[in-house]
Design an enzyme around this catalytic site. Sequence first.
Site, PDB file in Angstrom:
ATOM      1  CD  GLU A   1     -19.687  22.681 -18.440  1.00 40.91           C
ATOM      2  OE1 GLU A   1     -20.147  22.089 -19.327  1.00 40.91           O
ATOM      3  OE2 GLU A   1     -18.938  23.575 -18.943  1.00 40.91           O
TER       4      GLU A   1
ATOM      5  CB  SER B   1     -14.886  26.987 -27.636  1.00 46.80           C
ATOM      6  OG  SER B   1     -14.518  26.437 -28.773  1.00 46.80           O
TER       7      SER B   1
ATOM      8  CE  LYS C   1     -19.402  27.110 -26.613  1.00 42.26           C
ATOM      9  NZ  LYS C   1     -20.600  26.623 -26.136  1.00 42.26           N
TER      10      LYS C   1
ATOM     11  CB  SER D   1      -0.867  -0.140   1.071  1.00 36.79           C
ATOM     12  OG  SER D   1      -0.236  -0.104   2.444  1.00 36.79           O
TER      13      SER D   1
ATOM     14  CB  THR E   1     -41.880  24.918  -8.272  1.00 38.45           C
ATOM     15  OG1 THR E   1     -42.924  25.805  -8.990  1.00 38.45           O
ATOM     16  CG2 THR E   1     -41.903  25.957  -6.825  1.00 38.45           C
ATOM     17  CG  HIS E   2     -42.549  21.717 -11.329  1.00 40.27           C
ATOM     18  ND1 HIS E   2     -42.712  20.664 -10.948  1.00 40.27           N
ATOM     19  CD2 HIS E   2     -43.093  22.558 -10.343  1.00 40.27           C
ATOM     20  CE1 HIS E   2     -43.709  20.400 -10.066  1.00 40.27           C
ATOM     21  NE2 HIS E   2     -43.793  21.663  -9.606  1.00 40.27           N
TER      22      HIS E   2
ATOM     23  CG  ASN F   1     -17.549  26.727 -22.863  1.00 36.10           C
ATOM     24  OD1 ASN F   1     -18.507  27.320 -23.587  1.00 36.10           O
ATOM     25  ND2 ASN F   1     -16.688  26.239 -23.723  1.00 36.10           N
TER      26      ASN F   1
ATOM     27  CE1 TYR G   1      -6.064  -3.441   8.926  1.00 34.58           C
ATOM     28  CE2 TYR G   1      -5.356  -5.744   8.544  1.00 34.58           C
ATOM     29  CZ  TYR G   1      -5.424  -4.482   8.288  1.00 34.58           C
ATOM     30  OH  TYR G   1      -4.796  -3.882   6.935  1.00 34.58           O
TER      31      TYR G   1
ATOM     32  CG  ASN H   1      -3.840  -4.849  13.073  1.00 34.79           C
ATOM     33  OD1 ASN H   1      -3.406  -4.790  11.786  1.00 34.79           O
ATOM     34  ND2 ASN H   1      -4.162  -6.162  13.892  1.00 34.79           N
TER      35      ASN H   1
ATOM     36  CD  GLN I   1      -2.807  -2.581   2.147  1.00 33.82           C
ATOM     37  OE1 GLN I   1      -1.998  -2.837   3.160  1.00 33.82           O
ATOM     38  NE2 GLN I   1      -2.512  -3.109   1.058  1.00 33.82           N
TER      39      GLN I   1
ATOM     40  CE  LYS J   1      -4.481   3.173   5.144  1.00 32.34           C
ATOM     41  NZ  LYS J   1      -5.076   1.704   4.785  1.00 32.34           N
TER      42      LYS J   1
END
Length: 464
Positions: free
Chosen positions: A296, A283, A289, A29, A161-162, A291, A323, A116, A328, A331
């Site tokens: 995003e 772009s 553009k 690890s 709303t919606h 963006n 354990y 451990n 392991q 992480k």
Amino acid sequence: MTNSKSSNAMWGGRFAQGPDAIMEAINASIGFDKRMARQDIEGSRAHAQMLAAKGIITDNDAKAIREGLLTVLSEIDSGTFEYSTALEDIHMNVEARLTALIGEPAGRLHTARSRNDQVATDFKLWVRDQLDAAIEGLQALIRSFLAQADAGADMVMPGFTHLQVAQPVTWGHHMMAYVEMFGRDLSRMKDARARMNESPLGAAALAGTSFPIDRHMTAAALGFDRPSANSLDAVSDRDFALDFLAASSICATHLSRFAEELVIWSSAQFRFVTLSDRFSTGSSIMPQKKNPDAAELIRAKVGRINGALVALLTIMKGLPLTYSKDMQEDKEQVFDAADSLMLALAAMTGMVQDLTPNKAELETAAASGFSTATDLADWLVRSLNMPFREAHHVTGALVKLAEDKGCDLPDLVLEDMQSVCAEITPQVYDVLGVYNSTQSRTSYGGTAPDLVRAQIARWKEVLG
Ligand code: ARG
């Protein structure tokens, strides 16, 4: 594939042969747990000091260990430390280097301890730092929303709303909705931090130890509130990581919601806001553009954070006490989620700080879609003592009339209004404007600017 190397220096006593290369690859690890080097060294230094204080090792050995560990840390910090996959993980890498540096006393460090309790301690310290960073990041983000709310406490915009225009609200009110959301995230992170702050160190492999250790001492040295009360639980618990991931998932969900609003609002079709150049991109083919890439990407980060939560829940599900090596795998998920969350919080804070609401567009949009129809219905109830259901019906007829005439509600002349309901008086026009509409919503938690300002003041006090 075989490996003729000799067996592991740390645990190889009963092994005649070294591990297969594939065994080494699946077992190691160090490639990722090296991120816990500082926590590992901190934990070992506290452990050594306690061992000496309890007479389990000599003061001289403890001193050599503690100083040697600082040398290891400086090698790690300066990038000269050589990590070895054969030594599996950060714990054995550090210990092996300490042995090379100080010799025999290094072999006494692992008295009354196991990897451990060591890994549980290291990982907890690491997650605790992330909780602190998340708390700080959320406070900064909340402050940036407060500043936006302050500047636009009475600016009108459409409430949806919606995603259909519903009623006019204030920009400040909308910003403060996110303050509430991120405020809950802040409290979740604080809760998680308070709950997790118990030290696993000294639980040893699983059952505790026969050495006369003082777990309260190491707990205090590492900033824990107390030692964890059950050694079996201490080495098998990863709730602290799950708590962090769960809180992070919810927080990332909130981030994605505002990110989505920014994407919509900054579009040419909405023009509600202008994003700063600092948080936009161009772009490579379309010169016009600008963006909202940062928004995003923030919207997308929730994918990997939710993924980490589901992964760790799945890893932990069904594991018998205590354990197991499965753990392991905890992480990398948490590391990635933490990196993603901190970056998303910082990027969102920058975007919100730089954000310019476009007052005129917001106001025009606020008045569109017959957004004050509810105000009209409420006026019929209040002024003409009409039952709300009837007022709703009358207002619907007026909306239809305006729609047929291709105008908004305030543009209907009084005769038109009275053709639907003869009792309507010219006072009705007072409630049809968007400013008056927002001013009138004074019920607790409502959108009226004075209430928004009171909430801003309350939050400023909460943050201190
Ligand atoms: N690298 C291990 C982990 O991250 C450390 C603990 C190893 N313990 C053991 N009993 N093999 O979980």
